[in-house]
Scaffold this active site. Structure first.
Site, short mmCIF file in Angstrom:
data_model
loop_
_atom_site.label_atom_id
_atom_site.label_comp_id
_atom_site.label_asym_id
_atom_site.label_seq_id
_atom_site.Cartn_x
_atom_site.Cartn_y
_atom_site.Cartn_z
N ASP A 1 0.86 -1.18 0.00
CA ASP A 1 0.00 0.00 0.00
C ASP A 1 0.90 1.24 0.00
O ASP A 1 2.08 1.16 0.37
CB ASP A 1 -0.90 -0.02 1.24
N ASP B 1 -0.11 5.05 1.02
CA ASP B 1 -0.27 5.99 2.12
C ASP B 1 -0.23 5.28 3.47
O ASP B 1 -1.03 4.40 3.74
CB ASP B 1 -1.61 6.74 1.98
N GLY C 1 -7.90 3.73 2.96
CA GLY C 1 -7.68 2.60 2.07
C GLY C 1 -8.75 2.40 1.01
O GLY C 1 -8.55 1.62 0.08
#
Length: 247
Positions: A16, A18, A63
């Site tokens: 991922d 961030d 997310g």
């Protein structure tokens, strides 16, 4: 376990952006708070209940694709807005209008504050590639490539599945596993041969439901128990912890 802190059968690492690779999760949360607080203040007056940049952010928007985050948070307050269109102006009270407002604020904050990569994550990605593992970045952000370029990490990934690519390929976002599965497919590995690295609860759900070989939860905000409950095989505060045998 290999020296990378993941099972030896893992051939690819899916990261991922961030909160895992870059310190932009706090900027995202601030942009969401400003967007939702302005909307709620207009709708409910000065006595409105503000958006919580920790609890609400983690539960409803972290997310997730931008529009999904808008819908999820508003639903938690019993609010339903028209969908609108992708090009709705940022002052329009639609799902896409609020999402576009948030994106404008985000880009302003990144421009003024800059983006920064976590040093431990940079080290880990470099170590993974040096060990011969394939790497992908999997993010709901439409600004993923620009952020990677700004922190000098674009060339560290063989595959990028972000908000732009997901829209082009019509992939549902996290908590659905489709973006991670697409990254594994593009890297030529089975889900069981890939490790997912996530800090969001929605990302944990995606890793679990996609049946990936290993799911690493990155706890930047003190939610280790929640990350485990949502499917993390291990939780670390920084990816450098996984490199302890290499230090």
């Amino acid at each position: 376990m290999a020296k990378l802190g993941i099972p030896d059968e893992v051939r690819a690492c899916l990261f991922d952006l961030d909160g895992v690779l870059t310190k932009t999760a706090v900027v995202h949360a601030a942009a969401w708070k400003q967007t939702f607080d302005d909307f709620l203040r207009r709708r409910e007056g000065p006595g409105f209940r503000p958006f919580d940049a920790v609890a609400d952010y983690d539960e409803y928007v972290d997310g997730r694709p931008r529009s999904d985050g808008v819908r999820a948070f508003l639903a938690s307050r019993g609010i339903e807005l028209p969908e609108g269109a992708d090009d709705d102006p940022p002052d329009m009270d639609t799902v896409h209008g609020l999402g576009n407002r948030k994106n404008i604020l985000l880009l302003e904050k990144i421009h003024t504050q800059g983006a920064e990569a976590y040093a431990g994550s940079v080290r880990y990605v470099e170590a993974a590639r040096a060990a011969g593992l394939s790497t992908a970045v999997v993010s709901s952000s439409a600004n993923c490539r620009d952020i990677l370029v700004s922190v000098g990490m674009e060339q560290q990934f063989d595959v990028r599945i972000d908000g732009v690519v997901a829209a082009e390929r019509k992939l549902p976002g996290k908590p659905h596993p489709d973006t991670f599965l697409e990254a594994a497919h593009d890297l030529g590995v089975e889900p069981g041969e890939a490790a997912v690295f996530e800090d969001a609860l929605a990302g944990m759900d995606a890793g679990r439901s996609g049946h990936f070989g290993y799911v690493v939860g990155v706890d930047r905000v003190g939610q280790a128990d929640a990350l485990r409950e949502h499917g993390a095989d291990i939780v670390v505060k920084d990816l450098a912890q996984l490199l302890k045998d290499l230090t």
